[in-house]
Motif scaffolding. Structure first.
Motif, PDB file in Angstrom:
ATOM      1  N   SER A   1      -7.305   3.374   9.637  1.00 37.82           N
ATOM      2  CA  SER A   1      -6.363   2.654   8.791  1.00 37.82           C
ATOM      3  C   SER A   1      -5.185   2.164   9.610  1.00 37.82           C
ATOM      4  CB  SER A   1      -5.881   3.582   7.670  1.00 37.82           C
ATOM      5  OG  SER A   1      -4.913   2.931   6.914  1.00 37.82           O
ATOM      6  N   PHE A   2      -5.028   0.876   9.738  1.00 35.87           N
ATOM      7  CA  PHE A   2      -3.828   0.314  10.384  1.00 35.87           C
ATOM      8  C   PHE A   2      -3.531  -1.038   9.754  1.00 35.87           C
ATOM      9  CE2 PHE A   2      -7.574  -0.661  12.880  1.00 35.87           C
ATOM     10  CZ  PHE A   2      -7.474  -2.029  13.098  1.00 35.87           C
ATOM     11  N   THR A   3      -2.357  -1.531  10.036  1.00 34.43           N
ATOM     12  CA  THR A   3      -1.939  -2.758   9.368  1.00 34.43           C
ATOM     13  C   THR A   3      -1.753  -3.880  10.373  1.00 34.43           C
ATOM     14  OG1 THR A   3      -0.722  -1.302   7.926  1.00 34.43           O
ATOM     15  CG2 THR A   3      -0.330  -3.651   7.653  1.00 34.43           C
ATOM     16  N   ILE A   4      -2.266  -5.040  10.030  1.00 33.25           N
ATOM     17  CA  ILE A   4      -2.010  -6.215  10.853  1.00 33.25           C
ATOM     18  C   ILE A   4      -1.086  -7.116  10.040  1.00 33.25           C
ATOM     19  CG2 ILE A   4      -3.013  -8.194  12.029  1.00 33.25           C
ATOM     20  CD1 ILE A   4      -5.609  -6.630  12.228  1.00 33.25           C
ATOM     21  N   THR A   5       0.136  -7.293  10.524  1.00 37.20           N
ATOM     22  CA  THR A   5       1.110  -8.037   9.730  1.00 37.20           C
ATOM     23  C   THR A   5       0.914  -9.543   9.833  1.00 37.20           C
ATOM     24  OG1 THR A   5       2.554  -7.631  11.585  1.00 37.20           O
ATOM     25  CG2 THR A   5       2.982  -6.350   9.585  1.00 37.20           C
TER      26      THR A   5
ATOM     27  N   SER B   1      -2.038 -12.575   6.418  1.00 37.03           N
ATOM     28  CA  SER B   1      -1.719 -12.354   5.016  1.00 37.03           C
ATOM     29  C   SER B   1      -2.913 -12.778   4.165  1.00 37.03           C
ATOM     30  CB  SER B   1      -0.499 -13.178   4.610  1.00 37.03           C
ATOM     31  OG  SER B   1      -0.867 -14.539   4.658  1.00 37.03           O
ATOM     32  N   ASP B   2      -2.865 -12.348   2.920  1.00 38.89           N
ATOM     33  CA  ASP B   2      -3.949 -12.723   2.014  1.00 38.89           C
ATOM     34  C   ASP B   2      -4.064 -14.236   1.888  1.00 38.89           C
ATOM     35  OD1 ASP B   2      -4.751 -10.230   1.603  1.00 38.89           O
ATOM     36  OD2 ASP B   2      -4.153 -10.073  -0.491  1.00 38.89           O
TER      37      ASP B   2
ATOM     38  N   MET C   1      -1.802  -7.234   6.538  1.00 36.65           N
ATOM     39  CA  MET C   1      -2.977  -6.816   5.789  1.00 36.65           C
ATOM     40  C   MET C   1      -3.425  -5.433   6.248  1.00 36.65           C
ATOM     41  SD  MET C   1      -6.707  -8.486   5.880  1.00 36.65           S
ATOM     42  CE  MET C   1      -8.004  -7.670   5.003  1.00 36.65           C
ATOM     43  N   MET C   2      -3.785  -4.604   5.292  1.00 39.58           N
ATOM     44  CA  MET C   2      -4.270  -3.259   5.611  1.00 39.58           C
ATOM     45  C   MET C   2      -5.688  -3.346   6.166  1.00 39.58           C
ATOM     46  SD  MET C   2      -2.690  -0.380   5.271  1.00 39.58           S
ATOM     47  CE  MET C   2      -3.676   0.941   4.582  1.00 39.58           C
ATOM     48  N   MET C   3      -5.854  -2.831   7.376  1.00 39.72           N
ATOM     49  CA  MET C   3      -7.204  -2.777   7.921  1.00 39.72           C
ATOM     50  C   MET C   3      -7.746  -1.375   7.724  1.00 39.72           C
ATOM     51  SD  MET C   3      -8.180  -5.625   9.059  1.00 39.72           S
ATOM     52  CE  MET C   3      -9.323  -5.697  10.420  1.00 39.72           C
ATOM     53  N   THR C   4      -8.761  -1.244   6.908  1.00 39.44           N
ATOM     54  CA  THR C   4      -9.449   0.032   6.808  1.00 39.44           C
ATOM     55  C   THR C   4     -10.890  -0.209   7.248  1.00 39.44           C
ATOM     56  OG1 THR C   4      -9.933  -0.428   4.531  1.00 39.44           O
ATOM     57  CG2 THR C   4      -8.042   0.988   4.953  1.00 39.44           C
TER      58      THR C   4
ATOM     59  N   ASP D   1     -11.344   7.145   4.803  1.00 34.97           N
ATOM     60  CA  ASP D   1     -10.017   6.762   5.290  1.00 34.97           C
ATOM     61  C   ASP D   1      -9.837   7.054   6.769  1.00 34.97           C
ATOM     62  OD1 ASP D   1      -9.376   6.040   2.687  1.00 34.97           O
ATOM     63  OD2 ASP D   1      -8.926   8.128   2.193  1.00 34.97           O
TER      64      ASP D   1
END
Lengths: 277, 613
Positions: free
Chosen positions: B55-59, B62-63, B1-4, B52
């Motif tokens: 911004s980082f992603t936590i895999t 999930s949704d 999931m994109m963390m912004t 912006d």
């Protein structure tokens, strides 16, 4: 600009006539026409005795905003803004009276507030009615409106507006907050604790207000200028007449009747206009 | 999931709130709350400046797992509310909850596949959400800060009889703020509903905080009315999914714009959502819950009234504006708002309790916003958003000030506040600022009221009558209150230590915000509101002409002269002659050279010098 200079002269003269006509109605001789000016000059020379010094600022702001209101109006600006500026001015006067901290000025201030609440809806409805006919809130556009005079489309609003004029001028039967005669239970209500130059400022503010409100009456007849001026003066005489004929109402009756007039005449007129549209 | 920034804004307060439950030490709590508030405030400002930035992603997340977590939480909340209903013998609460849970369960598992939502959160380019987030971050944060000092005094001095449950209290405050962030950024209606329900539950728990008989009863009433809205919300979701309509805000508005049958199809759910909004924002006939909520400590009232809860309701109504505009539904919603405005304003006159006056005035102002939503034209929505902004800051400021006054003079009756300008000058001045912001030309609310009036006259002139009568009533009670503050009878004593640091910071910042919002409103409008409204309606129409804005600014400058009068407050009876006369009189010995009178003279010279500048 013309307004800023001429309004106090015209207003003062009108008040002079007012006193003369009132006197004649009461079978008196009455003061000279220029008496209001003499009064104000004399007030200016007197020592200014106040309860709290800050109350003078409120009155000064009252005067400034009344002049500003009239200035906006005669510069052809937005009618709603004019109303808001007028309200703001009145609020400063009321706060000044609260500040003065005497029982008489308290009563005066609270009654003035009730009177404001009484006339405000009708004044706003008048602006809305004018907008519905002319499609503009700008005084300039309303004054330049070609067509039948507004009064024929807004008869109810016109009558309602006359009713509020009586309140706005603080004339009987609505001289609740501050009477011209200082021998009643109110003493002089709102203005009891003001003296000297401050009282003179209030007086001058009333002159400005007078001219501005009669200017508004003129708007109803804007497409027939001569008739407009004549009617404005006639309205002024009518107000004096009513002042002399009626006794003072209680505040409950004042607000009830004013709201009833606004709801029936003002709203009724707008309802009909919106149905015709 | 994109963390912004946006998910972080939602998650951090929620998690922090849960952590608050564990903090028992007052000092530790003080530090942590302060840091959190500053972080939230900074983040919500950052959202405007640089959306912006983070911004980082936590895999790992999930949704799907988020949805699962939401469902589980919702189920837990449903069980809790059912328990409350049964335990307190309020069958209506239990029944409403059961209906709502049934609807949602059917939607999730029983009704087969439902349309997928591709975008769960709104982007940071959605200006309306960003405005709401900014209000929530700054105003809500300020309230949390204020609550630190307030709750300490509340438990240790003012209400020693109430059980000290401060950990729970702060936990609820932060969860509330977090849920509100979630609410304003949710695009997916099921997500929106999830946060919607959290705010309902939080408000129930906060209103019932003192656990007295009265607070319990009022909390239950609030819960019941909001559940009614919740049922409508759930029904809207189910209806949309059964008819294969989009299940997100954006999609809903788009299908309304496309017109024809799809517009007709989304009208019913939009009406249901508006109903939910109306219950949440305490419109008639649901206004009683908000008035009952006054039993809670002041920070709760401030939170419910300004940045969260009721604002969630009007937010949803304004979002629905493009869908319901020029329909019967819209007209009905507008009528509800108009009537509420009039009745609320009149009711405020009858109240003597300051908090009650504020509460009625909130109800009235929300009515005005709902009216804007119902009319739903460009100008109306513009005015509505502006109203939300001004109302949030000014009303919060007033609540917090009343709270301070209540602690010091042990009364929140308006009549007891007479002479406050001498007794608590700083608080009184801030209250005056707040009140000016609420109704005086050329300040915030009046600008918006003006815009509302213009919008209404164009769209439905008959409704304008409610506004004119209502606004003259508001005039009355505000001026009367202002008068009470400035009047000085006798020589009242000055209260020492008007507020603690945190409280002072909160009210100070809010006063500045009220002031700046009025001063900078043309910029707020052109950078935030106009882009949103133009985006929704696809056209640009000027709401206030440039000339009028300039006139307002002139008026503002003139009113700014007003504070000069405060320089002379409470200095007692004094005759004011001209300076030369006074000098003469001094020489004659009628005015002492030194001492109080002498100082006054200096003040006067100082003032003249200032005016001359």
């Amino acid at each position: 600009m013309v307004y800023l200079l001429a309004a106090p002269l015209v207003g003062g003269l009108l008040v002079g006539w007012d006193r003369r006509i009132s006197a004649r109605m009461q079978s008196r001789q009455g003061p000279p026409i220029f008496q209001p000016f003499y009064d104000v000059f004399k007030l200016c020379k007197k020592e200014n005795i106040v309860v709290r010094r800050s109350q003078n600022y409120y009155v000064a702001l009252f005067l400034v905003f009344v002049i500003f209101t009239g200035g906006l109006f005669f510069a052809g600006s937005d009618l709603l803004l004019v109303i808001f500026a007028l309200t703001l001015a009145a609020i400063f006067l009321v706060l000044g009276a609260y500040k003065a901290s005497s029982p008489f000025s308290f009563i005066g201030a609270e009654r003035e507030l009730i009177q404001m609440m009484a006339y405000e809806p009708m004044v706003l409805l008048t602006a809305i009615g004018m907008y519905m006919v002319t499609k503009s809130f700008q005084v300039g556009d309303i004054a330049g409106y070609h067509g039948v005079p507004l009064v024929f489309l807004l008869p109810g609003i016109f009558l309602g507006f006359l009713y509020t004029l009586e309140i706005k001028f603080r004339k009987s039967p609505f001289d609740l907050s501050s009477s011209h005669h200082a021998h009643q239970e109110l003493v002089r209500g709102l203005t009891t604790e003001f003296s000297g130059r401050t009282l003179a400022m209030i007086e001058i503010a009333h002159w400005y207000e007078l001219v501005f409100l009669l200017g508004w009456v003129y708007l109803f007849f804007a497409s027939m200028p001569i008739l407009g001026v004549a009617v404005s003066l006639l309205v002024f005489v009518l107000v004096i007449f009513v002042d002399n004929v009626f006794a003072r109402l209680k505040w409950q009756a004042a607000i009830r009747s004013a709201w009833a007039v606004a709801a029936v005449l003002g709203f009724g007129n707008i309802l009909i206009l919106s149905l015709l549209r | 999931m994109m963390m912004t920034l946006i998910p972080l804004l939602i998650l951090v307060p929620l998690v922090a709130g849960l952590a608050m439950l564990l903090i028992r030490n007052d000092h530790v709590r003080r530090v942590i709350v302060t840091i959190l508030v500053l972080a939230i405030g900074a983040a919500s400002v950052l959202l405007v400046v640089a959306p912006d930035a983070i911004s980082f992603t936590i895999t790992a997340v999930s949704d799907h797992s988020i949805n699962l977590a939401m469902n589980l939480t919702e189920a837990a909340m449903a069980i809790f509310v059912l328990y409350v209903g049964v335990h307190s013998r309020r069958p209506l609460i239990a029944v409403l909850m059961a209906v709502q849970a049934g609807l949602m369960a059917w939607f999730e598992y029983g009704s087969g596949s439902h349309p997928e939502v591709s975008q769960n959160l709104l982007p940071a380019t959605d200006h309306f959400s960003v405005i709401m987030a900014l209000i929530n971050g700054i105003v809500g944060g300020g309230i949390c800060l204020y609550a630190l000092g307030y709750m300490k005094e509340y438990h240790e001095v003012a209400h020693t009889d109430v059980t000290d449950r401060r950990p729970t209290f702060f936990a609820l405050l932060f969860v509330f703020v977090g849920a509100m962030f979630g609410l304003v950024f949710s695009n997916n209606l099921t997500w929106l509903f999830f946060f919607w329900e959290i705010t309902t539950l939080c408000s129930y728990l906060l209103i019932g905080y003192t656990r007295t008989e009265e607070s319990r009863r009022n909390a239950q009433r609030a819960l019941m009315m909001n559940l009614l809205g919740g049922v409508a919300f759930a029904a809207a979701i189910v209806y949309l999914s059964r008819n294969a309509c989009p299940l997100d805000l954006q999609g809903l508005i788009d299908s309304a714009k496309s017109g024809g049958s799809s517009k007709a199809l989304v009208l019913l759910p939009a009406a249901l959502l508006c109903f939910a909004g109306i219950t949440k924002s305490a419109q008639l006939p649901f206004s009683s819950w908000l008035l009952g909520a006054m039993v809670a400590p002041t920070p709760v009232s401030a939170l419910l009234h300004s940045s969260t809860m009721v604002k969630a309701g009007v937010y949803l109504v304004l979002r629905m504006a493009p869908v319901i505009t020029e329909t019967k539904v819209g007209m009905l919603v507008a009528l509800v708002g108009a009537v509420t405005f009039l009745v609320g304003s009149l009711a405020a006159i009858t109240a003597a309790d300051a908090k009650r006056v504020l509460a009625w005035s909130t109800v009235a102002n929300l009515g005005l916003i709902v009216l804007c939503g119902g009319i739903g034209t460009y100008a109306a929505v513009w005015a509505g958003v502006l109203l939300i902004i001004f109302h949030a800051v000014a009303k919060c400021l007033l609540f917090l000030c009343v709270g301070l006054v209540e602690h010091k003079i042990h009364s929140r009756n308006i009549d007891a506040m007479s002479g406050l300008i001498v007794r608590m000058p700083a608080v009184a001045v801030m209250m005056l600022i707040g009140m000016a912001g609420m109704f005086l030309a050329p300040f915030g609310m009046l600008i918006s009221k003006y815009a509302v009036l213009m919008a209404v006259v164009d769209a439905a002139p008959v409704l304008s009558v409610f506004i004119v009568f209502g606004s003259s009533a508001t005039l009355f009670f505000w001026v009367k209150w202002m008068g009470k503050l400035v009047e000085v009878v006798g020589t009242p004593e000055r209260v020492r230590n008007e507020f603690t640091l945190g409280e002072g910071l909160a009210v100070g910042v809010l006063s500045m915000a009220t002031f700046l919002a009025c001063l900078l409103f043309p910029m707020i409008s052109s950078h935030m509101i106009v882009p949103y409204v133009t985006g929704v309606f696809g056209e640009h129409a000027a709401s206030l002409t440039q000339g009028n804005i300039i006139i307002m600014m002139i008026m503002m400058a003139m009113v700014m002269l007003f504070p000069l009068s405060f320089i002379r407050y409470g200095r007692g009876p004094q005759s004011r002659g001209r300076l030369p006369e006074r000098r003469q009189r001094r020489r004659q010995g009628s005015i002492p050279r030194f001492g109080r009178q002498g100082r006054k003279h200096d003040d006067e010279q100082l003032l003249h010098a200032r005016v001359a500048q």
